[in-house]
Design a protein around this motif. Structure first.
Motif, PDB file in Angstrom:
ATOM      1  N   VAL A   1      38.618  62.109  41.721  1.00 19.69           N
ATOM      2  CA  VAL A   1      38.183  61.469  40.484  1.00 19.69           C
ATOM      3  C   VAL A   1      38.656  62.320  39.314  1.00 19.69           C
ATOM      4  CG1 VAL A   1      36.224  60.670  39.118  1.00 19.69           C
ATOM      5  CG2 VAL A   1      36.170  60.465  41.610  1.00 19.69           C
ATOM      6  N   VAL A   2      39.393  61.711  38.398  1.00 23.21           N
ATOM      7  CA  VAL A   2      39.885  62.414  37.217  1.00 23.21           C
ATOM      8  C   VAL A   2      38.977  62.034  36.051  1.00 23.21           C
ATOM      9  CG1 VAL A   2      41.837  62.815  35.688  1.00 23.21           C
ATOM     10  CG2 VAL A   2      42.229  62.298  38.110  1.00 23.21           C
ATOM     11  N   GLY A   3      38.135  62.975  35.636  1.00 22.20           N
ATOM     12  CA  GLY A   3      37.211  62.724  34.542  1.00 22.20           C
ATOM     13  C   GLY A   3      35.783  62.612  35.023  1.00 22.20           C
ATOM     14  N   ALA A   4      34.892  63.431  34.443  1.00 26.09           N
ATOM     15  CA  ALA A   4      33.488  63.461  34.854  1.00 26.09           C
ATOM     16  C   ALA A   4      32.605  62.811  33.799  1.00 26.09           C
ATOM     17  CB  ALA A   4      33.040  64.893  35.122  1.00 26.09           C
ATOM     18  N   GLY A   5      33.031  61.624  33.343  1.00 25.17           N
ATOM     19  CA  GLY A   5      32.183  60.812  32.478  1.00 25.17           C
ATOM     20  C   GLY A   5      31.326  59.885  33.318  1.00 25.17           C
ATOM     21  N   TRP A   6      30.731  58.884  32.670  1.00 28.73           N
ATOM     22  CA  TRP A   6      29.836  57.982  33.401  1.00 28.73           C
ATOM     23  C   TRP A   6      30.560  57.234  34.511  1.00 28.73           C
ATOM     24  CZ3 TRP A   6      25.091  59.204  32.962  1.00 28.73           C
ATOM     25  CH2 TRP A   6      24.570  59.688  31.760  1.00 28.73           C
ATOM     26  N   ILE A   7      31.741  56.683  34.214  1.00 26.81           N
ATOM     27  CA  ILE A   7      32.475  55.947  35.244  1.00 26.81           C
ATOM     28  C   ILE A   7      32.818  56.870  36.401  1.00 26.81           C
ATOM     29  CG2 ILE A   7      34.644  54.770  35.772  1.00 26.81           C
ATOM     30  CD1 ILE A   7      32.727  53.005  34.287  1.00 26.81           C
ATOM     31  N   GLY A   8      33.340  58.060  36.095  1.00 23.87           N
ATOM     32  CA  GLY A   8      33.723  58.985  37.149  1.00 23.87           C
ATOM     33  C   GLY A   8      32.558  59.369  38.043  1.00 23.87           C
ATOM     34  N   LEU A   9      31.411  59.649  37.441  1.00 27.09           N
ATOM     35  CA  LEU A   9      30.260  60.063  38.246  1.00 27.09           C
ATOM     36  C   LEU A   9      29.686  58.910  39.052  1.00 27.09           C
ATOM     37  CD1 LEU A   9      28.301  62.564  35.971  1.00 27.09           C
ATOM     38  CD2 LEU A   9      30.159  62.993  37.589  1.00 27.09           C
ATOM     39  N   GLU A  10      29.636  57.722  38.479  1.00 33.79           N
ATOM     40  CA  GLU A  10      29.116  56.583  39.236  1.00 33.79           C
ATOM     41  C   GLU A  10      30.029  56.233  40.402  1.00 33.79           C
ATOM     42  OE1 GLU A  10      26.601  54.556  35.554  1.00 33.79           O
ATOM     43  OE2 GLU A  10      28.443  53.597  36.258  1.00 33.79           O
ATOM     44  N   VAL A  11      31.340  56.318  40.183  1.00 36.21           N
ATOM     45  CA  VAL A  11      32.267  56.089  41.284  1.00 36.21           C
ATOM     46  C   VAL A  11      32.112  57.173  42.348  1.00 36.21           C
ATOM     47  CG1 VAL A  11      34.713  56.065  41.933  1.00 36.21           C
ATOM     48  CG2 VAL A  11      33.941  54.781  39.931  1.00 36.21           C
ATOM     49  N   ALA A  12      31.940  58.414  41.923  1.00 35.40           N
ATOM     50  CA  ALA A  12      31.748  59.502  42.886  1.00 35.40           C
ATOM     51  C   ALA A  12      30.517  59.251  43.741  1.00 35.40           C
ATOM     52  CB  ALA A  12      31.615  60.834  42.142  1.00 35.40           C
ATOM     53  N   ALA A  13      29.420  58.798  43.122  1.00 35.61           N
ATOM     54  CA  ALA A  13      28.197  58.519  43.877  1.00 35.61           C
ATOM     55  C   ALA A  13      28.413  57.388  44.873  1.00 35.61           C
ATOM     56  CB  ALA A  13      27.062  58.174  42.915  1.00 35.61           C
ATOM     57  N   ALA A  14      29.119  56.332  44.446  1.00 39.53           N
ATOM     58  CA  ALA A  14      29.399  55.217  45.363  1.00 39.53           C
ATOM     59  C   ALA A  14      30.272  55.683  46.520  1.00 39.53           C
ATOM     60  CB  ALA A  14      30.074  54.081  44.604  1.00 39.53           C
ATOM     61  N   ALA A  15      31.275  56.506  46.223  1.00 40.45           N
ATOM     62  CA  ALA A  15      32.177  56.982  47.275  1.00 40.45           C
ATOM     63  C   ALA A  15      31.440  57.832  48.303  1.00 40.45           C
ATOM     64  CB  ALA A  15      33.326  57.778  46.648  1.00 40.45           C
ATOM     65  N   ARG A  16      30.535  58.682  47.836  1.00 43.50           N
ATOM     66  CA  ARG A  16      29.771  59.497  48.768  1.00 43.50           C
ATOM     67  C   ARG A  16      28.851  58.634  49.639  1.00 43.50           C
ATOM     68  NH1 ARG A  16      30.867  62.902  51.197  1.00 43.50           N
ATOM     69  NH2 ARG A  16      28.909  64.080  51.302  1.00 43.50           N
ATOM     70  N   ALA A  17      28.327  57.551  49.060  1.00 40.09           N
ATOM     71  CA  ALA A  17      27.477  56.654  49.845  1.00 40.09           C
ATOM     72  C   ALA A  17      28.262  55.993  50.970  1.00 40.09           C
ATOM     73  CB  ALA A  17      26.856  55.589  48.940  1.00 40.09           C
ATOM     74  N   TYR A  18      29.553  55.752  50.743  1.00 37.89           N
ATOM     75  CA  TYR A  18      30.399  55.198  51.799  1.00 37.89           C
ATOM     76  C   TYR A  18      30.815  56.259  52.818  1.00 37.89           C
ATOM     77  CZ  TYR A  18      31.090  50.698  49.426  1.00 37.89           C
ATOM     78  OH  TYR A  18      30.908  49.464  48.854  1.00 37.89           O
ATOM     79  N   GLY A  19      30.652  57.532  52.463  1.00 37.88           N
ATOM     80  CA  GLY A  19      31.020  58.616  53.369  1.00 37.88           C
ATOM     81  C   GLY A  19      32.325  59.300  53.039  1.00 37.88           C
ATOM     82  N   ALA A  20      32.942  58.967  51.904  1.00 37.76           N
ATOM     83  CA  ALA A  20      34.203  59.598  51.519  1.00 37.76           C
ATOM     84  C   ALA A  20      33.962  61.006  50.993  1.00 37.76           C
ATOM     85  CB  ALA A  20      34.895  58.759  50.447  1.00 37.76           C
ATOM     86  N   GLU A  21      34.952  61.862  51.140  1.00 42.58           N
ATOM     87  CA  GLU A  21      34.943  63.164  50.490  1.00 42.58           C
ATOM     88  C   GLU A  21      35.360  62.973  49.032  1.00 42.58           C
ATOM     89  OE1 GLU A  21      33.986  66.087  51.963  1.00 42.58           O
ATOM     90  OE2 GLU A  21      33.369  64.725  53.577  1.00 42.58           O
ATOM     91  N   VAL A  22      34.746  63.708  48.108  1.00 41.76           N
ATOM     92  CA  VAL A  22      35.004  63.496  46.685  1.00 41.76           C
ATOM     93  C   VAL A  22      35.229  64.823  45.975  1.00 41.76           C
ATOM     94  CG1 VAL A  22      34.120  62.580  44.501  1.00 41.76           C
ATOM     95  CG2 VAL A  22      33.592  61.393  46.652  1.00 41.76           C
ATOM     96  N   THR A  23      36.313  64.875  45.214  1.00 41.19           N
ATOM     97  CA  THR A  23      36.576  65.985  44.300  1.00 41.19           C
ATOM     98  C   THR A  23      36.739  65.416  42.902  1.00 41.19           C
ATOM     99  OG1 THR A  23      37.675  67.319  45.996  1.00 41.19           O
ATOM    100  CG2 THR A  23      38.148  67.854  43.698  1.00 41.19           C
ATOM    101  N   VAL A  24      36.119  66.055  41.918  1.00 43.05           N
ATOM    102  CA  VAL A  24      36.201  65.621  40.523  1.00 43.05           C
ATOM    103  C   VAL A  24      36.883  66.715  39.711  1.00 43.05           C
ATOM    104  CG1 VAL A  24      34.917  64.897  38.480  1.00 43.05           C
ATOM    105  CG2 VAL A  24      34.073  64.281  40.756  1.00 43.05           C
ATOM    106  N   VAL A  25      37.925  66.350  38.984  1.00 41.66           N
ATOM    107  CA  VAL A  25      38.618  67.268  38.084  1.00 41.66           C
ATOM    108  C   VAL A  25      38.243  66.902  36.647  1.00 41.66           C
ATOM    109  CG1 VAL A  25      40.851  68.057  37.225  1.00 41.66           C
ATOM    110  CG2 VAL A  25      40.530  67.659  39.669  1.00 41.66           C
ATOM    111  N   GLU A  26      37.785  67.885  35.890  1.00 45.34           N
ATOM    112  CA  GLU A  26      37.281  67.626  34.534  1.00 45.34           C
ATOM    113  C   GLU A  26      37.684  68.780  33.619  1.00 45.34           C
ATOM    114  OE1 GLU A  26      35.627  66.952  31.070  1.00 45.34           O
ATOM    115  OE2 GLU A  26      35.614  65.390  32.616  1.00 45.34           O
ATOM    116  N   PRO A  27      38.307  68.498  32.462  1.00 46.64           N
ATOM    117  CA  PRO A  27      38.748  69.588  31.581  1.00 46.64           C
ATOM    118  C   PRO A  27      37.618  70.325  30.880  1.00 46.64           C
ATOM    119  CG  PRO A  27      39.247  67.437  30.613  1.00 46.64           C
ATOM    120  CD  PRO A  27      38.801  67.182  32.019  1.00 46.64           C
TER     121      PRO A  27
END
Length: 420
Positions: free
Chosen positions: A156-182
């Motif tokens: 996930v590129v960007g730790a705004g609302w969209i990035g974090l909500e997508v990260a939460a959904a991805a973890r619920a599916y069981g995916a590994e998640v890395t977020v890059v944020e400046p």
């Protein structure tokens, strides 16, 4: 002689436009209502695209503002898949890409916003997603399912609302998640570092990895599909799929070409400049939703709000103003987010540099608290309730009061909110 029937044209088939059309009919307007939607989907709400629908918790048909039969039943002329090329203010016409021309008595611009894109080498590779439209969510939902089954990695590129909500959904599916944020924390602009650190811990507790203080400089792929991302601090991050969530830009092209005033001042957020009744520099044209930068009488400044509640309430307010009603659009900005077991609601507006302190009431460790953003003089500019419900009304009343409050009373759960 009787007045000629009026025609209300709404450019933009999102929530703001659909609710404006609904309001025109609810207020008794009997002239033509024409709703021009660039997308081929019926008007829908966007929050489920990164929340319930993306996470697989709600059905696709739940995203739509109205049942598809509503438009014909209410004599709203809905045109899907239509692009407006230009606005002729003098002739009061909109010109369509297919050479069609529509006259209007009043015009509403509800053209929304578009995702900011990442212009780096490899950005054209397959597997790199942006999330703004329903088909985007369809594709990303299928991708997250696959990543979950195969233990794949989402970057996930960007730790705004969209990035974090997508990260939460991805973890619920069981995916590994890395977020890059400046920035140094998630949501640094929206909430500041104090609450940014709280959300970082929330996601880390659910297995999300963060890489702060860095920006993606390129993507690497094979056979046209993304495989990894490189950052400006020399790191490489493998990825089976990527979501870019680096903000959105208001769709002001039509307004600018028509000579309407745009909001260009510091902190105004771009967009079409509108007054307190959502009227543009042309008194026959209004703007609402993500594209509008409005003078807010409560905060004494102009800013642009991209959230669901602004479209939900702004579209109807603009419609009433188009009908000649006295309208002062002074709603307290509001948005919400759902991530894992956490639900939150935010009311108010506290940009970086606007507030002096953040005061917490409750137990942040248990993730049940209210945060208050206070100005130097003690006024509460914004408040966020986390896993505490039915407090939006008193929190917004507190913000509206503009009354200084002792920080100790803010922090004391024994002091009822209504007494503040």
């Amino acid at each position: 002689m009787a007045d000629a029937p009026q025609t209300m044209v709404i450019v933009g088939g999102g929530l703001a436009g659909a609710k404006a059309a609904e309001t025109l009919r609810a207020e008794g307007f009997t002239g033509r209502v024409i709703l021009l939607a660039e997308e081929r989907e019926h008007p829908y709400e966007r929050p489920p695209l990164s929340k319930g629908y993306l996470a697989g918790n709600s059905a696709r048909e739940k995203v739509f503002v109205h049942d598809p039969t509503w438009y014909a039943a209410n004599d709203v002329e809905l045109h899907l898949g239509v692009t407006v090329d230009r606005i002729d203010r003098q002739a009061r016409e909109v010109h369509l890409a297919d050479d069609g021309v529509l006259g209007w008595s009043r015009l509403l611009l509800a053209t929304g916003a578009s995702p900011r894109t990442l212009d780096v080498p490899g950005a054209e590779l397959g597997g790199i997603h942006y999330l703004r439209r329903l088909p985007d969510a369809d594709r990303l939902r299928a991708t997250l399912r696959t990543l979950g089954r195969e233990n794949g990695t989402l970057l996930v590129v960007g730790a705004g609302w969209i990035g974090l909500e997508v990260a939460a959904a991805a973890r619920a599916y069981g995916a590994e998640v890395t977020v890059v944020e400046p920035m140094a924390t998630p949501l640094a602009v929206a909430l500041g570092p104090e609450l940014g650190r709280f959300f970082a811990q929330l996601h880390q507790d659910h297995g999300v990895r963060f890489h702060f203080g860095a920006s993606v400089t390129s993507f690497e792929g094979q056979d046209g599909m993304v495989l990894a991302a490189h950052t400006d601090d020399g790191e490489e991050f493998p990825a089976h799929a990527v979501v870019v969530g680096i903000g959105a830009a208001p769709n002001t092209g039509l307004a600018a070409a028509a000579g309407l005033e745009l909001a260009t001042g510091p902190g105004e957020g771009g967009g079409v400049a509108v007054d307190g009744s959502l009227r543009t520099s042309d008194p026959l044209i209004h703007a609402a939703g993500d594209v509008a930068s409005a003078e807010h009488p409560l905060f004494g400044r102009r800013f642009r709000v991209e959230h669901w509640a602004n479209a939900l309430n702004g579209g109807p307010a603009a419609a009433r103003a188009m009908l000649g009603q006295e309208v002062v659009y002074d709603r307290v900005p509001y948005f919400f987010s759902d991530q894992y077991e956490l639900g939150m609601e935010y009311s108010g507006y506290a940009a970086p540099g606007d507030y002096a302190r953040v005061v917490l009431r409750g137990d942040a460790g248990r993730r049940e608290f209210i945060a208050f953003w206070q100005a130097d003089d003690g006024r509460v500019l914004a408040a966020m309730n986390v896993n505490i419900w039915d407090v939006t009304a008193p929190l917004q009343a507190l913000i509206r009061s503009r009354r200084p409050v002792d920080p100790d009373r803010l922090a004391d759960p024994g002091v009822p909110l209504t007494e503040l």
